[in-house]
Write a protein that holds these residues in place. Structure first.
Motif, PDB file in Angstrom:
ATOM      1  N   TRP A 127       0.860  -1.188   0.000  1.00  0.00           N
ATOM      2  CA  TRP A 127       0.000   0.000   0.000  1.00  0.00           C
ATOM      3  C   TRP A 127       0.897   1.240   0.000  1.00  0.00           C
ATOM      4  O   TRP A 127       1.583   1.532   0.972  1.00  0.00           O
ATOM      5  N   ALA A 128       0.898   1.952  -1.123  1.00  0.00           N
ATOM      6  CA  ALA A 128       1.776   3.116  -1.295  1.00  0.00           C
ATOM      7  C   ALA A 128       1.039   4.137  -2.165  1.00  0.00           C
ATOM      8  O   ALA A 128       1.328   4.280  -3.359  1.00  0.00           O
ATOM      9  N   PRO A 129       0.078   4.870  -1.596  1.00  0.00           N
ATOM     10  CA  PRO A 129      -0.809   5.716  -2.410  1.00  0.00           C
ATOM     11  C   PRO A 129      -0.169   6.992  -2.946  1.00  0.00           C
ATOM     12  O   PRO A 129      -0.690   7.580  -3.894  1.00  0.00           O
ATOM     13  N   TYR A 130       0.946   7.447  -2.356  1.00  0.00           N
ATOM     14  CA  TYR A 130       1.585   8.683  -2.801  1.00  0.00           C
ATOM     15  C   TYR A 130       2.926   8.373  -3.469  1.00  0.00           C
ATOM     16  O   TYR A 130       3.583   7.372  -3.137  1.00  0.00           O
ATOM     17  N   LEU A 133      11.042  10.089  -7.800  1.00  0.00           N
ATOM     18  CA  LEU A 133      10.867   8.639  -7.938  1.00  0.00           C
ATOM     19  C   LEU A 133      11.642   8.127  -9.146  1.00  0.00           C
ATOM     20  O   LEU A 133      12.338   7.101  -9.060  1.00  0.00           O
ATOM     21  N   ARG A 134      11.547   8.838 -10.255  1.00  0.00           N
ATOM     22  CA  ARG A 134      12.266   8.423 -11.460  1.00  0.00           C
ATOM     23  C   ARG A 134      13.773   8.360 -11.202  1.00  0.00           C
ATOM     24  O   ARG A 134      14.440   7.396 -11.581  1.00  0.00           O
ATOM     25  N   ASN A 135      14.311   9.391 -10.551  1.00  0.00           N
ATOM     26  CA  ASN A 135      15.750   9.412 -10.276  1.00  0.00           C
ATOM     27  C   ASN A 135      16.163   8.259  -9.371  1.00  0.00           C
ATOM     28  O   ASN A 135      17.217   7.646  -9.554  1.00  0.00           O
ATOM     29  N   SER A 136      15.324   7.957  -8.389  1.00  0.00           N
ATOM     30  CA  SER A 136      15.632   6.868  -7.475  1.00  0.00           C
ATOM     31  C   SER A 136      15.612   5.524  -8.190  1.00  0.00           C
ATOM     32  O   SER A 136      16.489   4.687  -7.990  1.00  0.00           O
ATOM     33  N   VAL A 137      14.610   5.322  -9.050  1.00  0.00           N
ATOM     34  CA  VAL A 137      14.512   4.069  -9.791  1.00  0.00           C
ATOM     35  C   VAL A 137      15.669   3.935 -10.773  1.00  0.00           C
ATOM     36  O   VAL A 137      16.273   2.868 -10.907  1.00  0.00           O
ATOM     37  N   THR A 138      16.014   5.019 -11.464  1.00  0.00           N
ATOM     38  CA  THR A 138      17.095   4.978 -12.447  1.00  0.00           C
ATOM     39  C   THR A 138      18.421   4.627 -11.781  1.00  0.00           C
ATOM     40  O   THR A 138      19.227   3.859 -12.321  1.00  0.00           O
ATOM     41  N   LEU A 159       6.196   5.384  -2.877  1.00  0.00           N
ATOM     42  CA  LEU A 159       6.848   4.523  -3.868  1.00  0.00           C
ATOM     43  C   LEU A 159       8.358   4.705  -3.836  1.00  0.00           C
ATOM     44  O   LEU A 159       9.119   3.739  -3.955  1.00  0.00           O
ATOM     45  N   THR A 160       8.789   5.941  -3.662  1.00  0.00           N
ATOM     46  CA  THR A 160      10.227   6.210  -3.563  1.00  0.00           C
ATOM     47  C   THR A 160      10.814   5.487  -2.356  1.00  0.00           C
ATOM     48  O   THR A 160      11.925   4.933  -2.424  1.00  0.00           O
ATOM     49  N   ASN A 161      10.082   5.473  -1.252  1.00  0.00           N
ATOM     50  CA  ASN A 161      10.559   4.762  -0.061  1.00  0.00           C
ATOM     51  C   ASN A 161      10.694   3.263  -0.327  1.00  0.00           C
ATOM     52  O   ASN A 161      11.628   2.613   0.178  1.00  0.00           O
ATOM     53  N   VAL A 162       9.765   2.693  -1.114  1.00  0.00           N
ATOM     54  CA  VAL A 162       9.849   1.280  -1.472  1.00  0.00           C
ATOM     55  C   VAL A 162      11.133   1.013  -2.253  1.00  0.00           C
ATOM     56  O   VAL A 162      11.860   0.045  -2.003  1.00  0.00           O
TER      57      VAL A 162
END
Length: 372
Positions: free
Chosen positions: A197-200, A246-251, A204-207
């Protein structure tokens, strides 16, 4: 059509049995040995020269580039087909048990979907995977879905494809506990499935940061966010800023840069880590007049939906704009299915999420060159 193994066996039989046949014709020993040696050398030279003859090379390549899934051929070189994955047509018709007094609008209609019959789509040979094919595709995988209520329904739809009805109902009762995570291991296919459960977007960045800390990454990662931010924060520019973070973290998590393919390591990445398959679960088409609270109707207007959609594009989080995520376009599927496919103007009928799952499955087949 022969595969590589069959061709090898055929060549071996030729080398072995033809000389034996010749010996049976009472040819001299020297002639048989001479012919055997000549045949072996010819076959060996032919194998080495094959790449230099386009017609033969193309034949062998075509054998290697396809596999069969229940009599359906899966062709590897279909990158150009990715843009056509959402070319899905709907047939929405009244149910045989249509009840005009039934409050649940969507139950009064049957929803049938299929890929468009355009020539360009048909050439891609998209397929609706059966349960056994899904088990083969995801066997031994760790799949994580993180997001809001849309992601929760998407997770339930996946479970409906791999579990029996009794286990699905059991999973539903746990999965839909308010604002909770869910975890299951499907032993018969070695599938580990997590819903977070990650609504914001910052959730997602924390995940993602937790992945990086533990150096553990799922094989398939589906993320999506926007509805809660639109309803409770109602600030499209802030949403865009969070998406870029979020994009930067995933990349930085990926072993390779999404723009450079497999050749250039991403800054701050771990080259030895295999990149997960990344999908972005888009927001559905919201039907304002059907939203069930005044607050939703005021804040989740068509204009605000447009602003949030523009921020998704500007954030470059999607692969089509140079980002890491491939879009699962719930927005277009729900729009095309229409008003008869939802009861609250936000959450759509199971058929919409089922269609999106098969879009993801076919994307995985294209992306990973999976042979089932």
């Amino acid at each position: 059509m022969f595969g590589a193994v069959q061709l090898g066996l055929f060549a071996a039989c030729v080398v072995l049995f033809v000389p034996m046949g010749m010996a049976g014709w009472h040819l001299s020993r020297n002639k048989v040995l001479f012919f055997s040696g000549a045949l072996f050398i010819t076959l060996a030279v032919g194998v080495h020269l094959t790449p230099y003859f386009p017609s033969v090379s193309d034949f062998i390549t075509s054998v290697k580039s396809s596999s069969v899934v229940d009599d359906v051929v899966v062709v590897e070189d279909r990158d150009s087909c990715v843009s056509l994955l959402h070319e899905i047509a709907w047939e929405v018709r009244p149910s045989k048990v249509f009840d005009p007094f039934l409050n649940n609008n969507s139950l009064n209609y049957d929803k049938l979907w299929s890929w468009s019959r355009m020539n360009s789509v048909e050439s891609c040979e998209f397929q609706r995977l059966k349960r056994n094919d899904v088990l083969d595709l995801l066997y031994g995988s760790w799949v994580m879905v993180a997001g809001d209520s849309q992601a929760r329904i998407f997770t339930l739809s996946l479970l409906s494809l791999v579990l029996d009805s009794e286990r699905v109902e059991s999973a539903r009762s746990f999965l839909f506990q308010r604002h909770s995570d869910y975890h299951i291991v499907v032993d018969e296919m070695g599938l580990k499935l997590d819903f977070i459960w990650a609504p914001y977007p910052n959730n997602l960045t924390n995940v993602v940061m937790e992945f990086k800390q533990k150096h553990l990454y799922p094989d398939v990662l589906v993320m999506g966010s926007g509805l809660w931010h639109m309803l409770h924060v109602i600030n499209a520019s802030d949403y865009g800023v969070l998406l870029r973070l979020l994009r930067n973290s995933v990349t930085s998590m990926l072993p390779v840069s999404p723009k450079s393919g497999n050749n250039e390591p991403a800054i701050g990445s771990v080259p030895s880590v295999r990149s997960p398959h990344l999908f972005w679960l888009g927001m559905p088409t919201l039907i304002n007049s059907m939203l069930n609270t005044q607050k939703k109707r005021e804040r989740m207007s068509d204009a605000m939906q447009g602003e949030y959609a523009r921020e998704v594009h500007k954030s470059s989080i999607l692969r089509e704009f140079g980002g890491p995520f491939q879009l699962l376009d719930i927005g277009s599927l729900s729009l095309n299915c229409g008003i008869k496919c939802t009861d609250d103007g936000m959450h759509y009928d199971e058929a919409v999420y089922e269609a999106e799952l098969h879009v993801m499955f076919n994307a995985l087949l294209i992306e990973s060159h999976q042979k089932l």
